[in-house]
Design an enzyme around this catalytic site. Structure first.
Site, PDB file in Angstrom:
ATOM      1  N   LYS A   1       0.973  -1.268   0.026  1.00 56.03           N
ATOM      2  CA  LYS A   1      -0.366  -0.217  -0.342  1.00 56.03           C
ATOM      3  C   LYS A   1       0.759   1.447  -0.086  1.00 56.03           C
ATOM      4  CE  LYS A   1      -3.654   2.517   3.072  1.00 56.03           C
ATOM      5  NZ  LYS A   1      -3.833   2.547   3.797  1.00 56.03           N
TER       6      LYS A   1
ATOM      7  N   GLU B   1      -9.245  10.399  12.300  1.00 55.76           N
ATOM      8  CA  GLU B   1      -8.656   9.600  12.801  1.00 55.76           C
ATOM      9  C   GLU B   1      -8.047  10.069  13.631  1.00 55.76           C
ATOM     10  OE1 GLU B   1      -6.052   6.176  10.887  1.00 55.76           O
ATOM     11  OE2 GLU B   1      -7.309   7.836   9.455  1.00 55.76           O
TER      12      GLU B   1
END
Length: 462
Positions: free
Chosen positions: A213, A258
């Site tokens: 990723k 987040e």
């Protein structure tokens, strides 16, 4: 000035502050960490620490612990966030020239579980009293004399300004939008076509097996001729994005969904996001919007894979500091005004390391950067970010938040945010997780969805 750091914390009558913390966001130089009506706001500055490089978190932790070690603390409230408090913002990259910072304010107002308190912080010799603390708060709320300050009336008139770095806006307008009062948008480090090419290059690297990723970010610059009012931006974000943590530190403003790490005593918690769907994509779909979000996000192998990588990254790094840990078996759908996310909450009971529970900054040093904002493996992803982005992220995607003398704190990841670079100039950032199967055009559209909170708070619709 003495070498003794002293603080006084006293309770306030919560009924006097019906608007909660957002009602205190009346100055462009305010230090801010709020969610719903709770959190902390700070005014003024009595001390500052700055650092760059790979040791910035540990150096800040050492500076803070030395500062509070012999502090004279009077605290009749005794909650996380009372007593000595510093607000902070850290650069995303260890190679960044941007200075990470801890700022100790002169006054802090806190709200938690219906309790409201006021802390005065000083190095001066004079007596600390409740009356003096209230007078100091009134001074700051009244505007004071600090450069960049503004009153609520000035906010309404739209004539507040913020200090910062010289404006660097330039380049072509990236796309036509209905703009507020002559505002313009300009390309940042890469135009849209070049950024899509960077995404394609990242996907190609992933397909070689070099990494799983990659998170790629881009920036745009907004110029607002009527002026950028930071306090108004923060109030807009706090009102619109109540499930996020609205932050303001030294010209860095935003509302992040987040939580990198929250520490209270021996308990640490985090909220991990990976997997995004623009809520505008649900228009014209049959059924309830949340059903659509569940089907597209939770039912997507690509989105689930991206999320699993992010969870694994956090829990692996947190495990050495934990006696026990639990996370959601299945991610949930976090609904925000602009997007839906796949989200998971993680909770850990901290273990003693070398005789003491790690502070929040010590944990950040181990956790940052997570796969949610960098990629995995970290070193490979970080090097590829530097190669493809052509961008110093500065504080974007770095930790932002606060800590107290006990090592408690709340540190989000500086997402959905911007840096105020001048009285009328703001640089906005947004990024996307790239995995095998990512499509450059779709990732570009996702960045515009993530720009939307800041654009709307500036009065710009897209």
């Amino acid at each position: 000035m003495t070498s003794t750091f002293r603080t006084l914390t006293v309770p306030l009558d919560g009924q006097q502050f019906g608007g909660g913390l957002p009602s205190f966001l009346v100055r462009d130089d305010v230090l801010c960490w709020t969610r719903r009506e709770a959190g902390l706001v700070g005014f003024g500055e009595i001390a500052r620490f700055t650092a760059t490089g790979p040791e910035r978190f540990l150096e800040a932790d050492i500076w803070w612990r030395h500062l509070v070690l012999e502090a004279e603390i009077s605290d009749s409230v005794g909650l996380p966030g009372t007593g000595p408090v510093a607000f902070g913002s850290f650069a995303f990259s260890k190679t960044s020239a941007h200075e990470s910072r801890l700022i100790v304010p002169a006054i802090v107002v806190g709200v938690r579980d219906g309790q409201v308190w006021l802390t005065q912080l000083t190095f001066d010799d004079g007596p600390l009293t409740r009356e003096g603390a209230l007078a100091a708060l009134d001074h700051w709320l009244g505007g004071g004399s600090a450069a960049g300050s503004t009153t609520a009336a000035a906010d309404a008139a739209g004539d507040g300004t913020s200090g910062g770095l010289p404006a660097r806006a330039g380049g072509a307008v990236v796309r036509p939008l209905p703009l507020a009062a002559g505002a313009t948008l300009h390309t940042g480090s890469l135009n849209e076509e070049d950024w899509k090419a960077a995404v394609a290059a990242g996907v190609a690297e992933i397909r070689t097996g070099a990494l799983e990723k990659l998170v790629l970010a881009r920036d745009i610059v907004a110029t607002v001729p009527t002026g950028v009012n930071a306090a108004k931006v923060l109030r807009e974000l706090a009102g619109r994005y109540r499930e996020c943590w609205t932050y303001g530190v030294d010209g860095l403003v935003g509302a992040t969904p987040e939580m990198l790490i929250q520490v209270e005593g021996r308990t640490a918690q985090a909220r991990v996001l990976a997997g995004t769907l623009d809520r505008r994509d649900a228009h014209g779909e049959d059924g309830l919007p949340m059903d659509y979000a569940t089907r597209v996000l939770a039912g997507s192998e690509k989105q689930r894979h991206e999320h699993e990588i992010a969870i694994q990254s956090l829990t692996t790094q947190l495990a050495p500091f934990s006696e026990a840990m639990n996370a959601h078996d299945e991610p949930f759908i976090l609904e925000l005004p602009n997007v839906w996310h796949l989200a998971s909450d993680v909770k850990a009971e901290l273990a003693e390391v070398e005789g003491h529970v790690p502070t929040c900054l010590a944990l950040i040093n181990a956790l940052h950067p997570t796969a949610a904002v960098c990629g995995t493996p970290t070193q490979v992803a970080g090097a590829l970010i530097r190669k493809l982005e052509h961008l110093d992220r500065g504080p974007y995607a770095g930790p932002v938040g606060w800590l107290d003398a006990a090592g408690n704190g709340e540190w989000g990841i500086a997402l959905r945010g911007a840096v105020i670079e001048g009285p009328d100039t703001v640089r906005l950032y947004a990024g996307c997780g790239i995995v095998d199967g990512s499509q450059p055009e779709a990732e570009l559209a996702e960045t515009w969805a993530k720009f939307r909170p800041m654009l709307e708070s500036l009065g710009i619709k897209n």
